[in-house]
Design a protein around this motif. Sequence first.
Motif, short mmCIF file in Angstrom:
data_model
loop_
_atom_site.label_atom_id
_atom_site.label_comp_id
_atom_site.label_asym_id
_atom_site.label_seq_id
_atom_site.Cartn_x
_atom_site.Cartn_y
_atom_site.Cartn_z
N PHE A 145 0.70 -1.13 0.15
CA PHE A 145 -0.12 -0.19 0.29
C PHE A 145 0.81 1.42 -0.01
O PHE A 145 0.28 2.15 -0.56
CB PHE A 145 -0.53 0.24 1.66
CG PHE A 145 -2.03 -1.32 1.58
CD1 PHE A 145 -2.85 -1.15 -0.30
CD2 PHE A 145 -2.80 -1.21 2.52
CE1 PHE A 145 -3.90 -2.51 0.13
CE2 PHE A 145 -3.64 -1.88 2.38
CZ PHE A 145 -4.00 -2.79 1.59
N GLY B 149 -4.25 3.61 -5.55
CA GLY B 149 -4.13 3.14 -4.27
C GLY B 149 -5.68 3.02 -3.68
O GLY B 149 -5.25 1.63 -2.79
N LEU B 150 -6.97 3.78 -3.76
CA LEU B 150 -7.62 2.87 -2.97
C LEU B 150 -8.57 2.51 -3.39
O LEU B 150 -9.26 1.64 -2.75
CB LEU B 150 -8.91 5.13 -3.08
CG LEU B 150 -10.15 4.17 -2.44
CD1 LEU B 150 -10.36 4.53 -1.12
CD2 LEU B 150 -10.73 5.64 -3.41
N LEU C 24 -6.11 -1.17 -2.11
CA LEU C 24 -6.60 -1.73 -0.97
C LEU C 24 -7.98 -2.16 -0.62
O LEU C 24 -7.75 -2.22 0.40
CB LEU C 24 -6.45 0.14 -0.17
CG LEU C 24 -6.97 0.53 1.33
CD1 LEU C 24 -5.83 0.47 2.03
CD2 LEU C 24 -7.92 1.06 1.99
N THR C 25 -8.71 -0.74 -1.16
CA THR C 25 -10.15 -1.15 -0.93
C THR C 25 -10.35 -2.50 -1.14
O THR C 25 -10.88 -3.58 -1.11
CB THR C 25 -11.82 -1.04 -2.04
OG1 THR C 25 -11.59 0.70 -1.46
CG2 THR C 25 -12.92 -1.11 -1.00
N LEU D 149 -8.82 -5.43 0.98
CA LEU D 149 -8.56 -5.41 2.12
C LEU D 149 -10.19 -6.30 2.57
O LEU D 149 -10.30 -6.85 3.66
CB LEU D 149 -9.43 -4.12 2.54
CG LEU D 149 -7.60 -3.11 3.41
CD1 LEU D 149 -8.41 -1.65 4.29
CD2 LEU D 149 -6.97 -4.02 3.74
N ILE D 150 -11.15 -5.73 1.76
CA ILE D 150 -12.59 -7.21 1.69
C ILE D 150 -11.61 -8.67 1.33
O ILE D 150 -12.75 -9.18 2.18
CB ILE D 150 -13.59 -6.55 0.73
CG1 ILE D 150 -14.04 -5.67 0.47
CG2 ILE D 150 -14.67 -7.56 -0.50
CD1 ILE D 150 -14.67 -5.08 -0.14
N LEU E 197 -20.55 -4.00 3.38
CA LEU E 197 -20.34 -3.91 2.00
C LEU E 197 -21.06 -3.13 1.53
O LEU E 197 -20.62 -1.97 -0.02
CB LEU E 197 -20.49 -5.68 1.83
CG LEU E 197 -19.69 -6.91 1.85
CD1 LEU E 197 -19.97 -8.06 1.16
CD2 LEU E 197 -18.10 -6.69 1.27
N ILE F 58 -16.40 4.10 2.38
CA ILE F 58 -15.82 3.14 1.63
C ILE F 58 -14.13 2.96 3.22
O ILE F 58 -15.15 1.29 3.72
CB ILE F 58 -14.39 3.45 0.86
CG1 ILE F 58 -15.96 3.04 -0.37
CG2 ILE F 58 -14.63 1.85 0.44
CD1 ILE F 58 -14.59 3.82 -1.88
N LEU G 285 -15.10 -0.91 5.49
CA LEU G 285 -14.00 -1.94 5.85
C LEU G 285 -13.49 -1.95 7.12
O LEU G 285 -13.58 -3.14 6.93
CB LEU G 285 -12.45 -0.92 4.57
CG LEU G 285 -13.15 -1.64 3.28
CD1 LEU G 285 -11.41 -0.83 2.58
CD2 LEU G 285 -13.08 -2.93 3.29
N VAL H 282 -16.54 -4.75 8.02
CA VAL H 282 -15.63 -5.85 8.08
C VAL H 282 -15.02 -6.85 8.32
O VAL H 282 -15.30 -7.33 8.85
CB VAL H 282 -15.60 -5.72 6.45
CG1 VAL H 282 -15.00 -7.26 5.91
CG2 VAL H 282 -16.34 -5.64 5.43
N PHE I 214 -4.02 3.52 8.36
CA PHE I 214 -3.00 3.64 7.10
C PHE I 214 -4.50 4.18 5.69
O PHE I 214 -4.22 5.43 5.05
CB PHE I 214 -2.95 2.51 6.43
CG PHE I 214 -1.98 2.50 4.86
CD1 PHE I 214 -0.82 3.61 5.57
CD2 PHE I 214 -3.77 2.51 4.02
CE1 PHE I 214 -0.53 3.73 3.54
CE2 PHE I 214 -2.91 2.62 2.70
CZ PHE I 214 -1.35 3.63 2.08
N LEU J 247 -4.95 7.90 4.09
CA LEU J 247 -5.05 7.41 1.86
C LEU J 247 -6.13 8.77 1.72
O LEU J 247 -5.75 9.56 0.80
CB LEU J 247 -5.53 7.34 1.83
CG LEU J 247 -5.73 5.92 0.54
CD1 LEU J 247 -3.78 6.60 -0.32
CD2 LEU J 247 -6.14 4.75 -0.78
N LEU K 93 -6.22 11.82 0.05
CA LEU K 93 -6.90 12.26 -1.40
C LEU K 93 -8.07 13.85 -1.55
O LEU K 93 -8.36 14.15 -2.44
CB LEU K 93 -7.62 10.26 -1.34
CG LEU K 93 -8.64 10.50 -3.11
CD1 LEU K 93 -7.41 10.51 -4.04
CD2 LEU K 93 -8.74 9.03 -2.78
#
Lengths: 533, 115
Positions: free
Chosen positions: A145, A160-161, A164-165, A168-169, B17, B28, B32, B35, B90, B94, B98
């Motif tokens: 990452f 990166g998003l 990462l998403t 991680l799922i 999800l 998001i 996560l 989850v 992290f 990020l 962004l």
Amino acid sequence: MTAALLSLPLLIPLTAAAACAAMWARPRAQAGVCLGAALATLAASVALTAQVLRLGPIAAQAGAWPAPFGITLVADTLSCVMLLINSGVLAAAALHGLGSVDRPRASGGHHALTLTLAAGVSGAFLTGDIFNMYVWYEVMLLSSFVLVTLGSTRRQLEGGLAYLTLNLIASGLFLAGVGVLYGLTGTVNMADLALKLPAADRPQLVTAVGAVILTAFAIKAAAAPLYFWLPASYDTCPPVVAALMAGVLSKVGVYSIIRASSLFLGQEAAVFQWLLALSGLTMVLGVFGAAVAVEIRRVLAFHSVSQIGYMLMGFAVAMLAARTRPESQPVAELALAGAILFMVHHAAVKTNLFLISGVVLRARGTTRLAQLGGLCHTHPLTAGLFFVTAMSLAGVPLLSGFIAKLALVRAGVQAGQDAIVAVSLFVSLLTLYSMSKVWDQAFWKAPAAPPTKRMHFSGDPATADRDTALMLVPIGLLAGLALLIGLWPSPALDLCRRAAQEVLRPALYVGTVLGQDPTTEPAQAPTPPEEPL
Amino acid sequence: MTWALALLVGALYSAGLFLALRRSATKIVIGLALVSHGANLLIFTAAGLVRGLVPIAPLGSDSPPPGAPDPLPPALILTAIVISFAVTVFSIVLVKRLAQQAGTDDPRLIGSHDA
């Protein structure tokens, strides 16, 4: 001795990463440490491979806890091949990094993170414990990452998003699967799972947990349909990072699929029918993406997806042959050996193509095909090395890709899987098409407009020539490796065949981990000359 | 109790999800995190729930009382919590970077590079 040898591919990069952290203010020294550690890891992996080839699979128990309770480190031939891939790619990237990693990036921790990434990958290849594998996955993911987003341009953060998403799922799914496996069997040791899972009293739950874990691995391997994170992130980060990731990261997913489903998850042949269908879809969707992409790194990223399909195809064909017709063992071995050789070939070639894109980026400040051209005349050596490597990717005879694809196609035909063989040959043709597109647009055609702007990581113009020369050294070595495997395939093929034989006989792996008193180290190989260590 | 925790795990996964599919990078990240909470609770539940007993050997004995819960799943969960904490930190950084660079955290509007 065995325990030390098994832990060296982990300990060397981790220690060197700590050393890099101690020298935070001296990026050049960090680059040197990174290269030294990469070469030492390569040497340790070669020594471990020699040991495994001599004695058969070996295992060591962390903290001397007996096997199903403690964490086991285990190396069979497949693990050794994967470790060689990892340390070879690491060494190539470290060498390339001497010239291509600029000071701001190095000060951000590029070298230390490269080393922790390599340690995480080594750990995933060596561990015999599925929860421990999850932990190594996270070590590797967190390092990657940061490597992907270091520099914080908008495109990098955006890629990166996505990366990462989805990852991680996948981690969430993997962890959930491990939890249910533990609930079912009371163990997280993979060898122990191989014994206990078939006896679990709720077979429908075993199928469900297998689906969850294999989905997680497929996301990490960038198999269709959940591969979108890969092209989003690989083409935005510096080429040397993309080379590392394309070379080893998605192969960790493929390795995990092979390890987990040959040991305990693939009890029903239907699993491999699905895997075979997905491998075809992965090949086709990946290569279509590459065919329409107009930027070198994006072409290469989509090809990485497509090539993952070949590896999964070989494994699925092998397992279907082995499970449905016991007499077709040689076909299964050939298919799996082809898949493993394909990983070796792909690591060398795809890493090399990304490293070459780094030279192109340095020379022209862009990798968009429309703005390139004429590199054939200004950079003849780079062009020649690109040509050899690209033709190897497409599978032209006398090069490594041809040998790997030949093994896969022969095994596919012998196993009666004609449909997937046809798909793989069609995809090969499109691979040749998009590689010739890159050759034509970037290297052959008359130069387009003069270089637009230098990318932020293209480095110091004063040392440009020396840096480019340093970048070309690993490229030449990797191209030579592709040529060597193509001209003299038998050593590599024999190694992969031996790895395939061991994977297809999981009893050997299980016996190595559990079979003997864990305090005495050397394992029982099939025909070992028993030696004191 | 198992059924209640099973429902909770299901709710955490579906909420996570759902949020991960929203058009906001901040949501998001929250998704996560949910989850990973769901996964941790799932490990806890799948290992079997025991009320009122701890896996600690009483003085003078070298094994925990009979029927005590298995101590390994909490150890696995502890590891997973630490990892997910690091990963969440992290991700938040990020998303913050962004949003600073793009002026929005909507992935559709951030998105600029296709082909």
